[in-house]
Design a protein around this motif. Structure first.
Motif, short mmCIF file in Angstrom:
data_model
loop_
_atom_site.label_atom_id
_atom_site.label_comp_id
_atom_site.label_asym_id
_atom_site.label_seq_id
_atom_site.Cartn_x
_atom_site.Cartn_y
_atom_site.Cartn_z
N ASP A 9 22.23 21.71 10.43
CA ASP A 9 21.72 22.13 11.73
C ASP A 9 22.61 21.69 12.89
O ASP A 9 22.17 21.69 14.05
CB ASP A 9 20.30 21.57 11.96
CG ASP A 9 19.29 22.17 10.99
OD1 ASP A 9 19.52 23.30 10.54
OD2 ASP A 9 18.30 21.50 10.68
N LYS A 42 20.42 22.82 16.10
CA LYS A 42 19.32 23.76 15.97
C LYS A 42 18.01 23.01 16.16
O LYS A 42 17.71 22.07 15.43
CB LYS A 42 19.36 24.44 14.60
CG LYS A 42 18.38 25.58 14.46
CD LYS A 42 18.59 26.31 13.15
CE LYS A 42 17.72 27.54 13.08
NZ LYS A 42 17.90 28.25 11.80
N GLU A 44 14.08 23.76 16.24
CA GLU A 44 13.14 24.79 15.81
C GLU A 44 13.94 26.05 15.45
O GLU A 44 14.71 26.02 14.53
CB GLU A 44 12.07 25.03 16.88
CG GLU A 44 11.20 23.79 17.10
CD GLU A 44 10.20 23.95 18.21
OE1 GLU A 44 10.12 25.03 18.82
OE2 GLU A 44 9.49 22.96 18.47
N LYS A 45 13.85 27.14 16.22
CA LYS A 45 14.59 28.34 15.86
C LYS A 45 15.70 28.67 16.87
O LYS A 45 16.24 29.76 16.86
CB LYS A 45 13.64 29.53 15.75
CG LYS A 45 12.65 29.39 14.61
CD LYS A 45 11.80 30.62 14.46
CE LYS A 45 10.85 30.47 13.28
NZ LYS A 45 10.06 31.66 13.06
N ARG A 46 16.01 27.71 17.74
CA ARG A 46 17.02 27.96 18.77
C ARG A 46 18.18 26.99 18.65
O ARG A 46 18.01 25.84 18.25
CB ARG A 46 16.41 27.83 20.17
CG ARG A 46 15.28 28.80 20.41
CD ARG A 46 14.74 28.72 21.81
NE ARG A 46 14.53 27.35 22.27
CZ ARG A 46 14.33 27.00 23.52
NH1 ARG A 46 14.28 27.92 24.46
NH2 ARG A 46 14.14 25.75 23.85
N TRP A 47 19.38 27.46 19.00
CA TRP A 47 20.57 26.61 19.03
C TRP A 47 20.78 26.15 20.47
O TRP A 47 20.85 26.96 21.39
CB TRP A 47 21.80 27.38 18.55
CG TRP A 47 21.75 27.67 17.08
CD1 TRP A 47 21.29 28.79 16.47
CD2 TRP A 47 22.18 26.79 16.03
NE1 TRP A 47 21.40 28.68 15.11
CE2 TRP A 47 21.94 27.46 14.81
CE3 TRP A 47 22.73 25.52 16.00
CZ2 TRP A 47 22.25 26.90 13.58
CZ3 TRP A 47 23.04 24.95 14.78
CH2 TRP A 47 22.79 25.63 13.59
#
Length: 196
Positions: A9, A42, A44-47
């Motif tokens: 991640d 990363k 959750e679902k965002r970079w």
């Protein structure tokens, strides 16, 4: 720009900040430049950018050799304007007694030559060995060796396909201006580039 995955991640992104004023916008070039390192994580679902580390400003009076074939830029002092490129090849020799000194790997070597170099007074070149990632890994595993030196080449940088390295004992004969080349190399002049 160079991007490395450091974990599932996390990515580390190395690039440059180029500063341009209205003067450079009209006439070309840049007012200043400096390296920058971003750590992207990363969540959750965002970079998202987790950290930013700017480097020291580089000499704006420098010139840059750009190699688009293998993907790297190399910063040189202004005094190297008019440099030439000398292409040759490095040879990797088999290790162990079974194969003797057979050549088992080869690859390109790009030497940057000062414009004042002459046959009567050769100056120190800046040699850059180019390895595929696979070749570099094999070299690190001692599957072959380069030259008689007990130490291997020194890594200068890498991109997704290639590793760039300085030959061991490249300046063993102490040619003219070898100290200048050592100073250039201390400033991390090679910047890997990812070309499409």
């Amino acid at each position: 720009m160079d991007m490395k995955k450091t974990s599932e991640d996390i990515y580390e992104v190395n690039g440059e900040i180029i500063e341009i004023t209205s003067k450079e916008k009209e006439s070309g070039g840049f007012a200043a430049r400096r390296p920058i390192t971003l750590v992207v994580k990363k969540f959750e679902k965002r970079w998202l950018i987790d950290s930013v580390t700017p480097g020291d400003y580089m000499d704006v009076d420098s010139i840059t050799y750009k190699n688009t074939l293998y993907g790297f830029n190399f910063s040189l002092p202004k005094s190297w304007k008019g440099y030439t490129i000398v292409n040759s090849q490095w040879e990797g020799l088999a290790t162990g007694d079974a194969q003797g000194e057979a050549i088992v790997e080869t690859g390109p070597m790009i030497s940057i030559r000062h414009p004042q170099w002459t046959a009567d007074n050769p100056r120190q070149d800046i040699p850059i060995m180019v390895f595929t990632t696979s070749q570099w890994n094999s070299l690190q595993e001692n599957e072959f060796h380069i030259g008689a030196a007990p130490i291997g080449p020194k890594e200068l940088g890498s991109n997704a396909k290639y590793v760039f390295a300085l030959p061991a004992r490249y300046n063993y004969a102490f040619p003219t201006r070898y100290e200048e080349v050592e100073e250039i190399l201390e400033s991390d002049p090679l910047q890997p580039v990812e070309y499409p």
